[in-house]
Write a protein that holds these residues in place. Structure first.
Motif, PDB file in Angstrom:
ATOM      1  N   ILE A  71       0.855  -1.189   0.000  1.00  0.00           N
ATOM      2  CA  ILE A  71       0.000   0.000   0.000  1.00  0.00           C
ATOM      3  C   ILE A  71       0.887   1.234   0.000  1.00  0.00           C
ATOM      4  CG2 ILE A  71      -1.815   1.256   1.218  1.00  0.00           C
ATOM      5  CD1 ILE A  71      -2.597  -1.476   2.478  1.00  0.00           C
ATOM      6  N   LEU A  72       0.739   2.047  -1.025  1.00  0.00           N
ATOM      7  CA  LEU A  72       1.519   3.276  -1.176  1.00  0.00           C
ATOM      8  C   LEU A  72       0.640   4.458  -0.791  1.00  0.00           C
ATOM      9  CD1 LEU A  72       2.919   2.426  -4.732  1.00  0.00           C
ATOM     10  CD2 LEU A  72       3.852   1.731  -2.508  1.00  0.00           C
ATOM     11  N   VAL A  73       1.159   5.332   0.046  1.00  0.00           N
ATOM     12  CA  VAL A  73       0.371   6.455   0.540  1.00  0.00           C
ATOM     13  C   VAL A  73       1.159   7.751   0.376  1.00  0.00           C
ATOM     14  CG1 VAL A  73      -0.851   7.466   2.495  1.00  0.00           C
ATOM     15  CG2 VAL A  73      -0.739   4.971   2.259  1.00  0.00           C
ATOM     16  N   THR A  74       0.627   8.672  -0.430  1.00  0.00           N
ATOM     17  CA  THR A  74       1.132  10.039  -0.433  1.00  0.00           C
ATOM     18  C   THR A  74       0.324  10.785   0.617  1.00  0.00           C
ATOM     19  OG1 THR A  74       1.465   9.860  -2.827  1.00  0.00           O
ATOM     20  CG2 THR A  74       1.674  12.052  -1.844  1.00  0.00           C
ATOM     21  N   ALA A  75       0.952  11.088   1.746  1.00  0.00           N
ATOM     22  CA  ALA A  75       0.206  11.589   2.906  1.00  0.00           C
ATOM     23  C   ALA A  75      -0.430  12.943   2.629  1.00  0.00           C
ATOM     24  CB  ALA A  75       1.121  11.673   4.119  1.00  0.00           C
ATOM     25  N   ILE A  76       0.231  13.785   1.866  1.00  0.00           N
ATOM     26  CA  ILE A  76      -0.409  15.009   1.370  1.00  0.00           C
ATOM     27  C   ILE A  76       0.289  15.413   0.084  1.00  0.00           C
ATOM     28  CG2 ILE A  76       0.996  16.463   2.882  1.00  0.00           C
ATOM     29  CD1 ILE A  76      -1.450  18.454   2.749  1.00  0.00           C
ATOM     30  N   PHE A  77      -0.505  15.608  -0.951  1.00  0.00           N
ATOM     31  CA  PHE A  77       0.033  15.915  -2.266  1.00  0.00           C
ATOM     32  C   PHE A  77       0.209  17.420  -2.468  1.00  0.00           C
ATOM     33  CE2 PHE A  77       0.205  15.397  -6.942  1.00  0.00           C
ATOM     34  CZ  PHE A  77       1.035  14.296  -6.994  1.00  0.00           C
ATOM     35  N   ASN A  78      -0.551  18.207  -1.712  1.00  0.00           N
ATOM     36  CA  ASN A  78      -0.533  19.664  -1.890  1.00  0.00           C
ATOM     37  C   ASN A  78      -0.424  20.350  -0.522  1.00  0.00           C
ATOM     38  OD1 ASN A  78      -0.897  22.332  -2.607  1.00  0.00           O
ATOM     39  ND2 ASN A  78      -2.948  22.065  -3.439  1.00  0.00           N
ATOM     40  N   PRO A  79       0.733  20.266   0.124  1.00  0.00           N
ATOM     41  CA  PRO A  79       0.855  20.846   1.463  1.00  0.00           C
ATOM     42  C   PRO A  79       0.737  22.369   1.481  1.00  0.00           C
ATOM     43  CG  PRO A  79       2.989  20.085   0.680  1.00  0.00           C
ATOM     44  CD  PRO A  79       1.968  19.593  -0.298  1.00  0.00           C
ATOM     45  N   ASP A  80       1.131  23.032   0.410  1.00  0.00           N
ATOM     46  CA  ASP A  80       1.038  24.498   0.390  1.00  0.00           C
ATOM     47  C   ASP A  80      -0.421  24.950   0.374  1.00  0.00           C
ATOM     48  OD1 ASP A  80       3.768  24.451   0.295  1.00  0.00           O
ATOM     49  OD2 ASP A  80       3.926  25.044  -1.815  1.00  0.00           O
ATOM     50  N   GLY A  81      -1.223  24.309  -0.462  1.00  0.00           N
ATOM     51  CA  GLY A  81      -2.638  24.658  -0.518  1.00  0.00           C
ATOM     52  C   GLY A  81      -3.325  24.390   0.798  1.00  0.00           C
ATOM     53  N   HIS A  82      -2.984  23.252   1.419  1.00  0.00           N
ATOM     54  CA  HIS A  82      -3.586  22.918   2.713  1.00  0.00           C
ATOM     55  C   HIS A  82      -3.189  23.941   3.771  1.00  0.00           C
ATOM     56  CE1 HIS A  82      -3.778  20.907   6.651  1.00  0.00           C
ATOM     57  NE2 HIS A  82      -4.870  20.339   6.164  1.00  0.00           N
ATOM     58  N   SER A  83      -1.936  24.349   3.769  1.00  0.00           N
ATOM     59  CA  SER A  83      -1.471  25.315   4.766  1.00  0.00           C
ATOM     60  C   SER A  83      -2.171  26.661   4.604  1.00  0.00           C
ATOM     61  CB  SER A  83       0.047  25.484   4.656  1.00  0.00           C
ATOM     62  OG  SER A  83       0.712  24.275   4.965  1.00  0.00           O
ATOM     63  N   LYS A  84      -2.424  27.053   3.369  1.00  0.00           N
ATOM     64  CA  LYS A  84      -3.176  28.292   3.139  1.00  0.00           C
ATOM     65  C   LYS A  84      -4.602  28.160   3.665  1.00  0.00           C
ATOM     66  CE  LYS A  84      -0.637  30.058  -0.861  1.00  0.00           C
ATOM     67  NZ  LYS A  84       0.494  29.132  -0.766  1.00  0.00           N
ATOM     68  N   ARG A  85      -5.190  26.995   3.489  1.00  0.00           N
ATOM     69  CA  ARG A  85      -6.544  26.763   3.973  1.00  0.00           C
ATOM     70  C   ARG A  85      -6.593  26.850   5.500  1.00  0.00           C
ATOM     71  NH1 ARG A  85     -11.827  26.477   1.921  1.00  0.00           N
ATOM     72  NH2 ARG A  85     -13.037  24.968   3.106  1.00  0.00           N
ATOM     73  N   VAL A  86      -5.619  26.250   6.163  1.00  0.00           N
ATOM     74  CA  VAL A  86      -5.571  26.296   7.616  1.00  0.00           C
ATOM     75  C   VAL A  86      -5.356  27.732   8.102  1.00  0.00           C
ATOM     76  CG1 VAL A  86      -4.274  25.556   9.654  1.00  0.00           C
ATOM     77  CG2 VAL A  86      -4.802  23.914   7.856  1.00  0.00           C
ATOM     78  N   ALA A  87      -4.507  28.479   7.397  1.00  0.00           N
ATOM     79  CA  ALA A  87      -4.282  29.880   7.764  1.00  0.00           C
ATOM     80  C   ALA A  87      -5.574  30.683   7.644  1.00  0.00           C
ATOM     81  CB  ALA A  87      -3.193  30.481   6.883  1.00  0.00           C
ATOM     82  N   TRP A  88      -6.390  30.368   6.633  1.00  0.00           N
ATOM     83  CA  TRP A  88      -7.684  31.057   6.478  1.00  0.00           C
ATOM     84  C   TRP A  88      -8.589  30.739   7.665  1.00  0.00           C
ATOM     85  CZ3 TRP A  88     -12.845  30.084   6.288  1.00  0.00           C
ATOM     86  CH2 TRP A  88     -13.665  31.079   5.736  1.00  0.00           C
ATOM     87  N   PHE A  89      -8.612  29.461   8.080  1.00  0.00           N
ATOM     88  CA  PHE A  89      -9.412  29.091   9.244  1.00  0.00           C
ATOM     89  C   PHE A  89      -8.939  29.838  10.491  1.00  0.00           C
ATOM     90  CE2 PHE A  89     -10.589  24.924   7.090  1.00  0.00           C
ATOM     91  CZ  PHE A  89     -11.925  25.258   6.980  1.00  0.00           C
ATOM     92  N   ASP A  90      -7.629  29.917  10.650  1.00  0.00           N
ATOM     93  CA  ASP A  90      -7.094  30.613  11.817  1.00  0.00           C
ATOM     94  C   ASP A  90      -7.502  32.091  11.820  1.00  0.00           C
ATOM     95  OD1 ASP A  90      -5.881  28.429  12.937  1.00  0.00           O
ATOM     96  OD2 ASP A  90      -3.906  28.843  12.082  1.00  0.00           O
ATOM     97  N   ALA A  91      -7.507  32.703  10.638  1.00  0.00           N
ATOM     98  CA  ALA A  91      -7.806  34.131  10.548  1.00  0.00           C
ATOM     99  C   ALA A  91      -9.296  34.450  10.706  1.00  0.00           C
ATOM    100  CB  ALA A  91      -7.292  34.673   9.215  1.00  0.00           C
ATOM    101  N   TYR A  92     -10.136  33.575  10.168  1.00  0.00           N
ATOM    102  CA  TYR A  92     -11.576  33.906  10.107  1.00  0.00           C
ATOM    103  C   TYR A  92     -12.482  32.955  10.879  1.00  0.00           C
ATOM    104  CZ  TYR A  92      -9.910  36.891   6.355  1.00  0.00           C
ATOM    105  OH  TYR A  92      -9.247  37.834   5.626  1.00  0.00           O
ATOM    106  N   GLY A  93     -11.935  31.887  11.401  1.00  0.00           N
ATOM    107  CA  GLY A  93     -12.772  30.922  12.103  1.00  0.00           C
ATOM    108  C   GLY A  93     -13.131  31.372  13.501  1.00  0.00           C
ATOM    109  N   SER A  94     -14.143  30.753  14.031  1.00  0.00           N
ATOM    110  CA  SER A  94     -14.546  31.013  15.417  1.00  0.00           C
ATOM    111  C   SER A  94     -15.095  29.733  15.998  1.00  0.00           C
ATOM    112  CB  SER A  94     -15.609  32.122  15.479  1.00  0.00           C
ATOM    113  OG  SER A  94     -16.775  31.744  14.772  1.00  0.00           O
ATOM    114  N   GLN A  95     -15.257  29.691  17.289  1.00  0.00           N
ATOM    115  CA  GLN A  95     -15.763  28.484  17.952  1.00  0.00           C
ATOM    116  C   GLN A  95     -17.065  28.805  18.630  1.00  0.00           C
ATOM    117  OE1 GLN A  95     -12.967  26.574  20.484  1.00  0.00           O
ATOM    118  NE2 GLN A  95     -14.380  24.975  21.148  1.00  0.00           N
ATOM    119  N   ARG A  96     -18.026  27.921  18.431  1.00  0.00           N
ATOM    120  CA  ARG A  96     -19.356  28.104  19.031  1.00  0.00           C
ATOM    121  C   ARG A  96     -19.627  26.966  19.992  1.00  0.00           C
ATOM    122  NH1 ARG A  96     -25.010  27.488  15.722  1.00  0.00           N
ATOM    123  NH2 ARG A  96     -26.400  27.490  17.515  1.00  0.00           N
ATOM    124  N   ASP A  97     -19.966  27.283  21.206  1.00  0.00           N
ATOM    125  CA  ASP A  97     -20.265  26.254  22.213  1.00  0.00           C
ATOM    126  C   ASP A  97     -21.697  25.806  22.116  1.00  0.00           C
ATOM    127  OD1 ASP A  97     -17.714  26.344  23.211  1.00  0.00           O
ATOM    128  OD2 ASP A  97     -18.178  28.014  24.551  1.00  0.00           O
TER     129      ASP A  97
END
Length: 202
Positions: free
Chosen positions: A176-202
């Motif tokens: 079984i061959l696994v590429t753990a992430i093929f696009n780390p730059d795109g993913h990192s930008k997505r996470v940065a967007w969540f950090d900038a604009y996300g919020s938590q609701r209880d």
């Protein structure tokens, strides 16, 4: 054609009433049973939560956290080998995992040669009864896949830590061959967007 209209109507009506039926279900509990309940796991292999410090799904996994986890697990399991197959434009390593039995790891070069030989009908063909199936999974191909990379972690954990006849047979009969992430730059930008604009609701 007209005979199918009542079925279509019922399907649409079901979609209308479905949200009301699910109103009492907390979507945050949907993935609480991430691992099969009937599978034993090797306690010497850490879970993703053990290394990350949080449960998968509670927050996005950063690329450096994925690298730390997979590097740790690969160093503890004789079922996994790890290779950096390249770097992204922003110089993040792209990890490639090979999961199979220890016996198959010992003859991996032969398996590669036999696999290529199958596509050359003029060559003497290998014994297919003794050749493992080869599967390749790519995770996180598109930057907008919020959980694509995260999903690689429980899968790799299962391959490394699951115990019992089923996983032993799977690894003996497959590579079984696994590429753990093929696009780390795109993913990192997505996470940065969540950090900038996300919020938590209880």
């Amino acid at each position: 054609m007209y005979k199918t209209l009542p079925t279509v109507f019922l399907a649409v009506a079901g979609l209308v009433f479905l949200p009301h039926a699910l109103a009492d279900i907390d979507p945050r509990s949907a993935d609480t049973d991430m691992y099969p309940g009937d599978v034993r796991y090797n306690p010497a292999i850490p879970t993703p939560a053990d290394v990350l410090g949080f449960e998968l799904g509670s927050e996005p996994v950063r690329h450096h956290q994925l690298v730390d986890y997979i590097t740790t697990v690969a160093s503890l399991s004789d079922r996994l080998t790890l290779e950096v197959i390249g770097y992204s434009h922003e110089r993040r390593p792209i990890l490639f995992v090979v999961a199979t039995s220890a016996a198959n790891h010992a003859r991996l070069e032969r398996i590669k040669t036999d696999h290529v030989t199958i596509s050359e009908p003029t060559l003497a063909q290998p014994d297919l009864d003794t050749m493992p199936v080869i599967s390749w999974l790519n995770y996180g191909v598109h930057g907008a896949e919020s959980s694509g990379m995260d999903a690689a972690l429980p899968f790799i954990y299962h391959l490394a830590a699951a115990e019992g006849d089923d996983i032993e047979e799977l690894l003996a009969k497959s590579v079984i061959l696994v590429t753990a992430i093929f696009n780390p730059d795109g993913h990192s930008k997505r996470v940065a967007w969540f950090d900038a604009y996300g919020s938590q609701r209880d």
